[in-house]
Write an enzyme that holds these catalytic residues in place. Structure first.
Site, PDB file in Angstrom:
ATOM      1  N   GLU A  41      -5.871  -1.025   9.566  1.00 13.15           N
ATOM      2  CA  GLU A  41      -5.384  -2.232   8.899  1.00 13.15           C
ATOM      3  C   GLU A  41      -3.896  -2.499   9.139  1.00 13.15           C
ATOM      4  O   GLU A  41      -3.288  -3.283   8.433  1.00 13.15           O
ATOM      5  CB  GLU A  41      -5.693  -2.170   7.405  1.00 13.15           C
ATOM      6  N   HIS A  62      -5.344  -0.637  -2.852  1.00 18.58           N
ATOM      7  CA  HIS A  62      -6.714  -0.750  -3.366  1.00 18.58           C
ATOM      8  C   HIS A  62      -6.720  -0.305  -4.828  1.00 18.58           C
ATOM      9  O   HIS A  62      -7.577   0.468  -5.247  1.00 18.58           O
ATOM     10  CB  HIS A  62      -7.671   0.121  -2.548  1.00 18.58           C
TER      11      HIS A  62
END
Length: 189
Positions: A41, A62
């Site tokens: 990512e 997250h």
């Protein structure tokens, strides 16, 4: 260099040392062809840096406290002054709207650019079913914004659970005060 950034190699954050940092260009390519495997990512970071010269640090998170707000139609709204960056609202990035994208990761330049566009000039973009991208003008600023986002999400969830009407902060609550006249000095002070 404004056209490069650093991100650790693909490693658990608690294990990262300075030797694990990899230098990338704004397309997410390692500057050193022999660099260790990076995060898939990294394109999220590259695209935001490319789109936002004012951003000097990106946190991708997250956080369990924020995740429910990425899957509900309950907006994450400011509960306290440290989260005043939420007053303007948070964009929600939906990775499934990017043509040809499979999966939930921001793992290529096309998806990264779409996320950066969704972020716009905001401090945070929620990523549906995934987490958030949080930015700052410095690393401490981005980290602080991430911490304040986490605290705000937890406080808001607690307030919702308590029921009743929530009094969210408004722009008037977080505007700097208008300077007023200073009180006259008292004799003998």
């Amino acid at each position: 260099r404004p056209d490069h950034f650093f991100l650790s190699r693909d490693l658990a954050p608690g294990l990262v040392t300075a030797a694990d940092l990899v230098e990338y260009d704004l397309d997410g390519n390692p500057v050193n062809a022999k660099a260790p495997q990076g995060y898939r990512e990294r394109f999220l970071h590259a695209a935001i840096y490319k789109a936002r010269p004012d951003v000097q640090s990106v946190v991708h998170s997250h956080m369990p406290s924020v995740l429910p707000f990425t899957d509900l139609n309950v907006p994450l709204r400011p509960m306290y002054p440290m989260a005043s960056f939420l007053v303007a609202g948070l964009p929600m990035f939906e990775v499934r709207t990017v043509k040809g994208q499979v999966g939930m990761l921001i793992d290529n330049n096309t998806v990264g650019a779409a996320l950066a566009q969704a972020l716009g000039n905001k401090t945070v973009a929620l990523i549906r079913g995934h987490g958030a991208a949080i930015v700052g003008s410095t690393t401490p600023d981005a980290v602080s914004n991430a911490i304040f986002l986490d605290v705000n999400a937890r406080v808001q969830a607690q307030a919702i659970a308590l029921g009743g009407t929530i009094s969210y902060l408004t722009s008037a609550d977080v505007e700097p005060p208008t300077p007023g006249p200073q009180p006259a000095a008292q004799p003998g002070t």
